[in-house]
Design a protein around this motif. Structure first.
Motif, mmCIF file in Angstrom:
data_model
loop_
_atom_site.group_PDB
_atom_site.id
_atom_site.type_symbol
_atom_site.label_atom_id
_atom_site.label_comp_id
_atom_site.label_asym_id
_atom_site.label_seq_id
_atom_site.Cartn_x
_atom_site.Cartn_y
_atom_site.Cartn_z
ATOM 1 N N UNK A 1 23.601 44.024 -11.544
ATOM 2 C CA UNK A 1 25.039 43.884 -11.354
ATOM 3 C C UNK A 1 25.622 43.209 -12.585
ATOM 4 N N UNK A 2 26.916 43.454 -12.811
ATOM 5 C CA UNK A 2 27.581 42.846 -13.942
ATOM 6 C C UNK A 2 27.398 43.655 -15.213
ATOM 7 N N UNK A 3 27.677 43.021 -16.333
ATOM 8 C CA UNK A 3 27.582 43.721 -17.619
ATOM 9 C C UNK A 3 27.175 42.747 -18.707
ATOM 10 N N UNK A 4 26.551 43.283 -19.726
ATOM 11 C CA UNK A 4 26.179 42.535 -20.925
ATOM 12 C C UNK A 4 26.739 43.317 -22.103
ATOM 13 N N UNK A 5 27.700 42.728 -22.803
ATOM 14 C CA UNK A 5 28.358 43.429 -23.901
ATOM 15 C C UNK A 5 27.946 42.816 -25.229
ATOM 16 N N UNK A 6 27.709 43.696 -26.173
ATOM 17 C CA UNK A 6 27.430 43.282 -27.552
ATOM 18 C C UNK A 6 28.535 43.853 -28.420
ATOM 19 N N UNK A 7 29.262 42.974 -29.103
ATOM 20 C CA UNK A 7 30.435 43.376 -29.899
ATOM 21 C C UNK A 7 31.442 44.124 -29.040
ATOM 22 N N UNK A 8 31.557 43.701 -27.772
ATOM 23 C CA UNK A 8 32.527 44.292 -26.875
ATOM 24 C C UNK A 8 32.109 45.585 -26.215
ATOM 25 N N UNK A 9 30.902 46.085 -26.487
ATOM 26 C CA UNK A 9 30.417 47.349 -25.924
ATOM 27 C C UNK A 9 29.231 47.057 -25.021
ATOM 28 N N UNK A 10 29.238 47.653 -23.826
ATOM 29 C CA UNK A 10 28.118 47.499 -22.896
ATOM 30 C C UNK A 10 26.824 47.904 -23.590
ATOM 31 N N UNK A 11 25.796 47.057 -23.471
ATOM 32 C CA UNK A 11 24.563 47.352 -24.212
ATOM 33 C C UNK A 11 23.885 48.624 -23.732
ATOM 34 N N UNK A 12 24.249 49.125 -22.539
ATOM 35 C CA UNK A 12 23.686 50.381 -22.064
ATOM 36 C C UNK A 12 24.272 51.592 -22.780
ATOM 37 N N UNK A 13 25.370 51.391 -23.500
ATOM 38 C CA UNK A 13 25.998 52.491 -24.230
ATOM 39 C C UNK A 13 25.363 52.706 -25.598
ATOM 40 N N UNK A 14 24.618 51.725 -26.071
ATOM 41 C CA UNK A 14 23.940 51.876 -27.361
ATOM 42 C C UNK A 14 22.639 52.637 -27.173
ATOM 43 N N UNK A 15 22.291 53.547 -28.077
ATOM 44 C CA UNK A 15 20.924 54.103 -28.046
ATOM 45 C C UNK A 15 19.919 52.956 -28.195
ATOM 46 N N UNK A 16 18.811 53.052 -27.493
ATOM 47 C CA UNK A 16 17.820 51.975 -27.542
ATOM 48 C C UNK A 16 17.385 51.666 -28.964
ATOM 49 N N UNK A 17 17.264 52.714 -29.779
ATOM 50 C CA UNK A 17 16.804 52.498 -31.160
ATOM 51 C C UNK A 17 17.817 51.658 -31.942
ATOM 52 N N UNK A 18 19.095 51.973 -31.795
ATOM 53 C CA UNK A 18 20.133 51.208 -32.494
ATOM 54 C C UNK A 18 20.181 49.783 -31.950
ATOM 55 N N UNK A 19 20.139 49.655 -30.629
ATOM 56 C CA UNK A 19 20.214 48.332 -30.014
ATOM 57 C C UNK A 19 19.088 47.432 -30.497
ATOM 58 N N UNK A 20 17.867 47.931 -30.445
ATOM 59 C CA UNK A 20 16.719 47.066 -30.752
ATOM 60 C C UNK A 20 16.526 46.858 -32.240
ATOM 61 N N UNK A 21 17.093 47.738 -33.077
ATOM 62 C CA UNK A 21 17.041 47.489 -34.518
ATOM 63 C C UNK A 21 17.904 46.308 -34.918
ATOM 64 N N UNK A 22 18.822 45.909 -34.056
ATOM 65 C CA UNK A 22 19.718 44.799 -34.351
ATOM 66 C C UNK A 22 19.263 43.497 -33.700
ATOM 67 N N UNK A 23 18.059 43.491 -33.170
ATOM 68 C CA UNK A 23 17.539 42.296 -32.497
ATOM 69 C C UNK A 23 16.159 41.961 -33.060
#
Length: 819
Positions: A460-482
């Motif tokens: 439940x709820x949401x986790x946003x990175x730079x204002x965008x829900x982290x589920x909207x990022x491709x996993x590859x893009x998301x994890x390359x930034x972490x």
């Protein structure tokens, strides 16, 4: 199940499978044809009218070519006359034929013999070549199938959630990837060829035998129904036993893996005998399961052999009886006299070998098929597990480099739906801020940070990175930034260079070296580890914890991700290694959004904000001093830790060191430390992370060199770096040595490896660090037991001025002097 599994996974190789089937058909046909010469020769010799052309009229033109004087000299007794043709002979008439026809043949005995020998050689050679091609295709298909299955299974395992992996046994998963797939490989390589060839042989041989003599064929195959019933019954039981044996093997592998990885703990607690008993219990289960399958196999093979012997004896007895001119009668079943000759008897005996051999092989094939079916089920069980985190399928056109701003809104998550671990987390972390997560174990700290790279899916709820829900990022893009630096970093099999390059595949040597230098590991790699081509073994267990952590930090530096997660990166390290890692972290955290999980609350003085989690909820937020003054959960945790860090004189804990610790309030015990003339405390520079204690003395800015300020306060004079300052070591009022401050960082402690060694048990192994910063020398506490005491107060950092006397233990003083 098994054949459906194989068909689905043989995509791309099905043409080769069809080709293998055709080759097998040709091979079986060659084997059947190869047996016919064993009939042709005896039958022709015994009865010249019993010619191969009587059975197969299409052989007449071919047999004519062997009716030549060179083979049969009787065809040209007079060399002056042309050769003659063999005389006509009558083919045998079957007594059971209701409408007999007169059929003649005209081929010589010698010609039939030569023809039969050549037929045997040609088709025997062809059968051998086809067998080679068949086995080659089977091996090729099997190796490619198993390679595909292993890759597919391994990739799928990597995509499965950490929650699922946490419920599995590692040894059992390894057994599925290796042992169970090897069972399928054995079936495809050995079993499928034999199975297909066996089925085709049974059909082909039975058909030919039925054409030659239907009644004799029925006698020959009388044992087949009983044999098939036994095979079906035993195969089912062997399959069940093989599945249990495979599962037991997985348990053995799991326990062996667990114990080998925990040998140190086993030895420390002297559990060798108990672990041997536990392992022996699983081995015994495996033995009993394997023995059950072996007993069934042992029963199955002799029963098949006995039935084959009965069948062979029946064929020989009945065939010989009929060939001798006797009719064989059993009730309404009759085999007429002379309907079987010697050649047919020999051919049937040969066919029986071809016929019963697949039946004998069924015991082996049933075991292979059972093991493979069991393995296929276990593999499919894993493949049927859907990844809990599904990558976004929508096209992504956003930035590939994120800023690092995080927002948690009413986040609820639990490893099981009925037991939430996080309960309504609301947290905003601006870009570039340093946040610490603290709280008791089980509060949800690690779970919270694992939601950021989507190791788990938010319920439940949401986790946003730079204002965008982290589920909207491709996993590859998301994890390359972490980037993550964990408590116990793992290195992989390969060189040190390859392990650091994991942070940025394709990085140049210069980039790798620069990252290693920033992580304070370059010199260690060159001088102590033998260079960047040193091979790492056993996940880096041949390196120290500090070396592994600094390589992990170098990996993170090379990755250059805007989001950095530090999960207890120094928890498992000794004091010296911790100091080295903390220096490396100083470089890593610059310009990034940092989330630090730490149980050492005294190290959090310089983070931007501390978030306190309790039972899955945020109960406090604020800076170190704010939470300390508040007197809430954080203050109580800090007080509890300090109770053990700074031992009170009246306490009699059995784990208290031999020395009397410095009291928590130094103003009450200033008699232990002679005082100097009062010197005002100066402001501390923001340098994260840095130790924080009861009192923080700030680090002054770079003032110009003056002796007295306008307000009468003594000013700190910046010093030239090289060789103009030293520390003098005093114990019990006696000078025992001195050290020139000739490099930018010096360590102080009782170990011989420190730069300023103080031979006193009252001094910690790594007690303090003296470093050059902003034109002055600073001394800072290194999480020592007794700390640093200046003018009766405990300080964490101090900007040194000429004549300063710093107590590092009762009666142990460092005197700072400049020239």
């Amino acid at each position: 199940m098994l054949f459906k599994f194989l068909f689905r996974n043989l995509k791309g190789y099905r043409f080769l499978v069809v080709l293998a089937i055709l080759v097998t058909v040709l091979q079986v046909g060659s084997d059947i044809v190869t047996a016919f010469p064993l009939k042709f020769i005896p039958s022709k010799v015994a009865n010249s009218g019993n010619d191969p052309s009587c059975l197969f009229p299409f052989l007449n033109p071919l047999l004519d070519k062997f009716d030549i004087p060179q083979i049969d000299p009787s065809l040209q007794l007079d060399k002056t006359q042309p050769p003659t043709q063999p005389g006509l002979t009558q083919c045998p008439i079957s007594p059971s034929d209701p409408n007999p026809h007169l059929v003649t043949s005209h081929h010589s005995v010698n010609g039939v013999i030569v023809f039969s020998v050549l037929l045997l050689i040609v088709f025997g050679t062809l059968s051998a070549l086809l067998a080679y091609l068949d086995l080659f295709l089977a091996a090729y298909i099997a190796q490619n199938l198993t390679a595909r299955l292993r890759n597919q299974l391994f990739e799928h395992l990597q995509r499965l959630s950490l929650d699922w992996h946490g419920k599995q046994k590692k040894g059992d998963l390894v057994q599925r990837v290796t042992g169970n797939i090897a069972d399928i490989e054995k079936l495809v390589t050995d079993g499928l060829v034999d199975l297909l060839a066996g089925v085709l042989t049974l059909i082909g041989v039975a058909s030919v035998m039925f054409i030659l003599s239907s009644s004799y064929t029925l006698i020959s195959l009388a044992i087949a129904p009983a044999l098939f019933m036994i095979v079906l019954g035993y195969t089912k039981n062997i399959k069940i036993a093989a599945k249990k044996a495979a599962k037991a093997t997985g348990h053995v592998s799991d326990v062996a893996t667990e114990d080998i990885n925990a040998l140190t703990v086993i030895k420390v607690f002297t559990r060798e005998e108990r672990e041997a008993l536990r392992f022996g219990g699983y081995v015994d289960q495996n033995r009993r399961a394997g023995l059950r399958a072996g007993v069934l196999q042992a029963q199955f093979t002799p029963i098949v052999t006995f039935l084959v012997i009965l069948g062979t004896a029946t064929v020989i007895g009945v065939g010989g009886f009929v060939a001798a001119g006797n009719a064989f009668n059993i009730g309404y079943f009759t085999i007429p006299a002379a309907s079987v000759d010697i050649g047919t008897l020999i051919l049937f005996l040969t066919f029986l070998k071809l016929l019963y051999q697949p039946m004998r092989d069924l015991s082996k094939l049933s075991t292979l098929a059972s093991s493979a079916a069991s393995g296929a089920e276990r593999i499919q069980e894993v493949l049927d597990q859907a990844p809990e985190v599904i990558d976004s399928q929508a096209p992504y056109y956003g930035p590939t480099r994120l800023r690092g701003e995080l927002t948690f809104e009413n986040v609820v998550f639990g490893y099981t739906p009925e037991n939430p671990v996080l309960k309504g987390i609301n947290l905003s972390i601006p870009q570039g801020r340093k946040i610490a997560l603290v709280g008791l174990s089980g509060g949800g700290k690690t779970t919270l940070v694992k939601l950021i790279p989507r190791f788990y899916e938010i319920q439940q709820g949401s986790l946003r990175i730079d204002g965008v829900d982290n589920r909207m990022y491709p996993l590859r893009v998301l994890r390359q930034n972490i980037s993550m630096v964990l408590q116990d970093s793992v290195l992989f099999e390969g060189t040190i260079r390859e392990n650091i390059a994991i942070g940025k595949p394709g990085a140049s040597n210069q980039e790798i070296i620069e990252a290693a230098k920033k992580a304070n590991i370059h010199e260690t790699i060159i001088s102590d580890l033998g260079g960047y081509e040193r091979t790492v073994r056993e996940q880096g267990k041949d390196l120290s914890g500090g070396q592994r952590q600094r390589m992990a930090i170098a990996r993170a530096i090379l990755r250059d991700a805007p989001l950095l997660i530090l999960d207890e990166p120094t928890a498992a390290l000794d004091v010296e290694s911790e100091a080295e890692v903390l220096h490396a972290l100083d470089t890593l955290i610059v310009g990034r959004t940092v989330i630090l999980i730490s149980h050492r609350l005294s190290t959090l003085g310089q983070v931007d904000q501390i978030v306190v989690l309790k039972e899955g909820r945020i109960v406090e937020q604020g800076t170190f001093k704010e939470l300390q003054r508040k007197g809430g959960v954080f203050a109580r945790l800090l007080e509890e830790q300090n109770r053990y860090n700074i031992e009170k004189i009246e306490e009699k804990s059995m784990i208290r060191p031999a020395l009397v610790g410095i009291p928590g309030s130094y103003n009450q015990h200033q008699a232990l430390y002679p005082q100097q003339a009062p010197v005002p405390l100066l402001p501390v520079a923001q340098n994260w992370p840095s130790p924080a204690g009861p009192t923080s003395r700030p680090i002054p800015p770079a003032y110009p060199p003056t002796n007295q300020g306008g307000n009468g306060r003594r000013q700190v004079q910046p010093l030239a770096f090289a060789g103009n300052a030293r520390v003098v070591i005093e114990i019990d009022g006696k000078v025992i040595g001195e050290r020139l401050l000739n490099k930018p960082l010096l360590t102080v402690g009782r170990l011989s490896s420190t730069d300023v060694q103080i031979p006193s048990q009252l001094v910690s192994r790594l007690h303090a660090k003296i470093r050059w910063e902003n034109g002055r020398w600073l001394i800072e506490d290194a999480e020592s037991l007794n700390g640093l005491v200046y003018q009766g107060q405990r300080v964490d950092q101090l900007a040194l001025t000429n004549g300063d006397r710093v107590f590092i233990a009762p009666k142990v003083v460092l005197l700072y002097e400049t020239r």
